[in-house]
Design a protein around this motif. Structure first.
Motif, short mmCIF file in Angstrom:
data_model
loop_
_atom_site.label_atom_id
_atom_site.label_comp_id
_atom_site.label_asym_id
_atom_site.label_seq_id
_atom_site.Cartn_x
_atom_site.Cartn_y
_atom_site.Cartn_z
N ASP A 1 1.01 -1.48 0.36
CA ASP A 1 0.09 0.01 0.23
C ASP A 1 0.94 0.98 0.18
O ASP A 1 1.50 1.61 0.84
N HIS B 1 -1.28 -1.31 8.70
CA HIS B 1 -2.92 -1.19 8.65
C HIS B 1 -2.66 -2.98 9.53
O HIS B 1 -1.67 -3.67 9.86
N SER C 1 -3.06 4.08 1.56
CA SER C 1 -4.76 4.21 0.92
C SER C 1 -4.99 5.27 0.78
O SER C 1 -4.96 5.82 -0.25
#
Length: 449
Positions: A49, A61, A53
């Motif tokens: 990622d 996360h 995000s």
């Protein structure tokens, strides 16, 4: 999986997405779980990622500490209104903490649910401030071209990217856009702001707002002297300076807040995103002591502004734990160190690849521009968008990233979680090199045909 895709098409209108693409091709990926810097979709594919995000998952996360903080607070007091002077411990403690880590005399906090609400709240608070001071005509806001401040009515109007205005033909009166320093330089931008103040009348200007780094505009980093000049200009004309730290706050740039790089203290600072690392919606506005003093001394009756979830106790508890993790794990310093590693890799690619133009980072906020000719910085033709092709190539290689193509630019943006390590940076760089090289080769093949 097919059932999820069909339900997604039928019932879910996606934000900032192509509805046509969603209906024709289905969801790009349906994400199932996250762990550290990684996301995994329902097909079992794992992605780095590289954007946290939406610039916001600062601590990565799957942090069970935040889930536990939310659980404990929900079991004690999941929600309680902060209207009519009711209060609760998590919001009080968080306000104190944010005041402690904020620059200078920024010591009082109004809480919101996110960045757009934060900037809308800042605009209303500055206008209210000037009304209390006996200058109600001071209601205009100066912002910068290519700046992004959100998608609520006023924050959309402050945003300096026309595509966001055109979507619903909606702008609120009283917002003026000056030249940004990122291509024009400090002198021309400051002159442009001054000209706007003079043409509109200094007595009519309430505030100036800017991001320390323009994120959605393409990770545009200002010259080192820019915000000192802005601060001096605002002081000269008696205008409030709002720093939009929604993307740049909570360690993203290698400082707790982006404007700290400049040694400048704004009159107001908006925040969201990284305050909870995206685990729960939250945001706010921090105001200086002089502003807070006017609000305390001159206000009568009710402040008719507030959101149902202003100061949400569960969100506040999550934010407190999130900030604790950022501090205890040294993530601000890691952001700076890993950002340096990212920039080193970018510079190597600039030497190795024919279509890589300007590269830049500040902490773990970075960008790579793609150009037809790096020597002259000649851009690709308007009908050729190269950055989205690289984004697709990255996706195939297991990296989620973001392209910016406003006004003919081809920019790839990066904002990985602040927990990323040197080995993971190297893997990201290798995948990026392969993706850019593949697109470069495809462009060459097209030309030869």
């Amino acid at each position: 999986m097919k059932q999820l895709i069909d339900l997604d098409k039928k019932h879910f209108i996606h934000p900032t997405s192509s509805i046509k693409q969603q209906q024709e091709q289905g969801a790009k990926s349906i994400i199932k779980e996250g762990d550290g810097i990684y996301l995994k979709d329902f097909n079992g594919k794992t992605f780095i990622d590289a954007m946290s995000s939406l610039w916001n998952v600062n601590i990565g996360h799957g942090r069970k500490e935040l889930a536990e903080a939310a659980k404990q607070q929900m079991e004690t007091l999941a929600f309680s209104s902060a209207f009519s002077t009711f209060s609760h411990e998590p919001a009080i403690q968080l306000a104190e903490k944010i005041a402690a880590i904020s620059p200078g005399n920024l010591n009082a906090v109004f809480f919101t649910s996110g960045g757009s609400e934060s900037n809308d709240s800042a605009f209303k608070l500055v206008r209210h401030f000037w009304k209390l001071k006996g200058e109600p005509q001071r209601n205009k806001i100066i912002a910068l071209k290519k700046g992004y401040h959100g998608v609520a009515s006023a924050s959309t109007s402050a945003t300096g990217i026309p595509e966001f205005w055109e979507m619903a033909d909606l702008t609120v009166p009283g917002f003026i856009h000056a030249e940004s320093p990122y291509e024009q330089g400090t002198e021309k931008s400051i002159r442009s702001i001054r000209e706007k103040i003079e043409s509109e009348g200094r007595e009519n200007i309430a505030a100036f707002i800017a991001e320390p780094v323009q994120g959605a505009g393409g990770v545009l980093i200002p010259p080192d002297d820019y915000f000192k000049e802005v601060r001096q200009l605002c002081d000269e004309y008696g205008i409030l300076f709002i720093a939009d730290e929604v993307i740049t706050g909570f360690g993203r740039t290698g400082k707790m807040f982006g404007l700290e790089h400049c040694g400048v203290v704004p009159d107001m600072m908006t925040f969201a995103k990284g305050v909870t690392s995206g685990y729960i919606p939250f945001g706010g506005v921090v105001v200086s002591d002089p502003i807070h003093n006017v609000l305390k001394e001159k206000s009568t009756g009710t402040l008719f502004h507030g959101f149902t979830y202003s100061g949400h106790p569960t969100a506040a508890a999550v934010a407190l734990k999130n900030i604790e993790i950022i501090e205890q794990e040294g993530l601000v310093a890691n952001s700076q160190a890993m950002g340096d590693e990212l920039l080193k890799g970018f510079k190597q690619m600039k030497q190795q690849l024919d279509i890589v133009g300007d590269v830049r980072t500040t902490g773990l906020l970075g960008a790579m521009e793609l150009v037809e000719d790096p020597e002259t910085n000649k851009r690709f033709s308007a009908d050729l968008k190269v950055a989205p092709e690289v984004i697709e190539a990255l996706h195939e290689r297991g990296v989620i990233c973001r392209a910016v193509t406003y006004e003919g630019t081809d920019i790839i943006c990066f904002a990985p979680p602040l927990i990323i390590n040197k080995t993971q940076i190297q893997t990201l760089l290798e995948k990026l090199h392969d993706a850019v090289l593949a697109v470069q080769k495809q462009l060459g093949d097209r030309v030869s045909q």
